[in-house]
Scaffold this active site. Sequence first.
Site, PDB file in Angstrom:
ATOM      1  N   GLY A 146     155.280  -9.622 -16.805  1.00 46.89           N
ATOM      2  CA  GLY A 146     155.070 -11.071 -16.754  1.00 46.89           C
ATOM      3  C   GLY A 146     153.646 -11.434 -16.342  1.00 46.89           C
ATOM      4  CB  ILE A 147     151.548 -10.434 -13.416  1.00 44.72           C
ATOM      5  CG1 ILE A 147     152.539 -10.950 -12.366  1.00 44.72           C
ATOM      6  CG2 ILE A 147     150.102 -10.649 -12.954  1.00 44.72           C
ATOM      7  CD1 ILE A 147     152.580 -10.145 -11.083  1.00 44.72           C
ATOM      8  CG  ASP A 157     145.148 -10.983  -3.871  1.00 43.06           C
ATOM      9  OD1 ASP A 157     144.510 -11.588  -2.971  1.00 43.06           O
ATOM     10  OD2 ASP A 157     146.331 -11.252  -4.162  1.00 43.06           O
ATOM     11  CB  THR A 164     146.615  -8.910  -8.619  1.00 43.14           C
ATOM     12  OG1 THR A 164     147.136  -8.477  -9.882  1.00 43.14           O
ATOM     13  CG2 THR A 164     145.307  -9.654  -8.810  1.00 43.14           C
ATOM     14  CB  ALA A 165     149.458  -4.004  -8.466  1.00 45.59           C
ATOM     15  NE  ARG A 166     153.035  -4.891  -2.595  1.00 46.10           N
ATOM     16  CZ  ARG A 166     153.131  -6.156  -3.024  1.00 46.10           C
ATOM     17  NH1 ARG A 166     152.102  -6.735  -3.628  1.00 46.10           N
ATOM     18  NH2 ARG A 166     154.247  -6.840  -2.832  1.00 46.10           N
ATOM     19  CD  GLU A 198     147.688  -6.251   1.547  1.00 49.53           C
ATOM     20  OE1 GLU A 198     148.540  -7.100   1.878  1.00 49.53           O
ATOM     21  OE2 GLU A 198     147.407  -5.994   0.380  1.00 49.53           O
ATOM     22  N   GLY A 214     147.512 -13.799  -3.829  1.00 50.03           N
ATOM     23  CA  GLY A 214     147.981 -13.909  -5.218  1.00 50.03           C
ATOM     24  C   GLY A 214     148.980 -15.031  -5.443  1.00 50.03           C
ATOM     25  CB  THR A 215     152.384 -15.586  -4.595  1.00 45.36           C
ATOM     26  OG1 THR A 215     152.518 -15.111  -3.252  1.00 45.36           O
ATOM     27  CG2 THR A 215     152.618 -14.456  -5.570  1.00 45.36           C
ATOM     28  CG  HIS A 254     148.488  -9.711  -0.588  1.00 49.87           C
ATOM     29  ND1 HIS A 254     149.152  -8.535  -0.351  1.00 49.87           N
ATOM     30  CD2 HIS A 254     149.151 -10.302  -1.621  1.00 49.87           C
ATOM     31  CE1 HIS A 254     150.174  -8.414  -1.189  1.00 49.87           C
ATOM     32  NE2 HIS A 254     150.194  -9.495  -1.977  1.00 49.87           N
TER      33      HIS A 254
HETATM   34  O1  LIG Z   1     152.353  -9.676  -3.486  1.00 50.38           O
HETATM   35  C1  LIG Z   1     153.118 -10.541  -3.828  1.00 50.38           C
HETATM   36  C2  LIG Z   1     154.388 -10.273  -4.429  1.00 50.38           C
HETATM   37  O2  LIG Z   1     154.762  -9.091  -4.514  1.00 50.38           O
HETATM   38  O3  LIG Z   1     155.068 -11.220  -4.830  1.00 50.38           O
END
Ligand SMILES: O=CC(=O)O
Length: 342
Positions: free
Chosen positions: A170-171, A275, A249-251, A280, A300-301, A298
């Site tokens: 999706g992302i 991100d 932007t994942a991990r 962290e 992202g959301t 972090h």
């Molecule tokens: O890092 C954010 C998520 O996994 O939704």
Amino acid sequence: MTMTMPKVLICANPSFGVRWVKAEQKSKLGAVAQVLELESTTRDEFFKDCKGKYQGVVGIYHHNDSSAAVGKFNQEFIDALPPSVKYIVHNGAGYDQIDVDACTARGIQVGHTPKAVDHATATTGSFLAISALRQFYRAEVNIRNGNWKSGLKPAYDPEDRVLGIIGMGGIGTIMAHQLMAFGMSVIYHNRREIVPSPDFACEYVPALSDLLARSDVVSLNLPLNEHTRGMFGAEQFAQMKDGAVLVNTARGAVVDEPAMIAALQSGKLASVGLDVYPDEPRVNPTLLAMDNVTLLPHVGTETSDTQRKMELLVLDNLISAVTGKGLINLVPEQQRNHDHPA
Ligand SMILES: O=CC(=O)O
């Protein structure tokens, strides 16, 4: 009446629990469950409370902030939960903070919030890609220090460059659309080709090494799990184009951080946009000292719109589960016929 209702524990600091949805949306859960707020302030206290006030809890709302209060939902934690717990729903797409195998062994189903995070995370990834290519962070540091353009190195345009997405879901799909609007072309690598093919121009590249050799910007869009931890290391950086960009932007733990820093220092990587980080909220001081990288904490959301969507989806999952209709968004590992993603 209340006593007969299933109990649901909001396992997060109150200011991080359910804060964005409207009161009437929140009260929908209250109509079908007795909602308990997290009262324990330490992990030990939580374990004690599992034998006391959390007895009978059926569903748990998990937030990244849960760890700050009671630590990781690892095997020890899952084993200490009251036997009544049947569902844990994580407010986030990535649920690596929860030991899913330990949950499966105890008959606990785990839910999360895919899709709700897609747009905001994609926007973050696209921003990082553009900023890394155009070196906007370095330019901003310059102007804030009163240096105007002095010492700025040539940057790169996104148009006619290749975006390589690892883990097209999706992302990645939204990022692809956003960056195609900037003139980039898109290739992707997943464990298997997406069938039917995505309805936009993109090419599946079966070998990761080929994708790395062809991409100007590589974006990591895959979950952290036993297959992906540390998968992006010195070998992968060596396979990338000279002067390429990495966006994550994942991990953080998907990447071998020392290898990434070495690639930046040697110039193999022109820049990175990050991100996420392996430990962290700690960020490697060497990265912080570099002005040719764009770093975000972090976020992202972190928009009110997306946080609302995510909270609502957690509540909907819990309502569905405690009213006997099952979780809406069971994690892939617990779905039948699961074959690990990306
Ligand atoms: O890092 C954010 C998520 O996994 O939704």
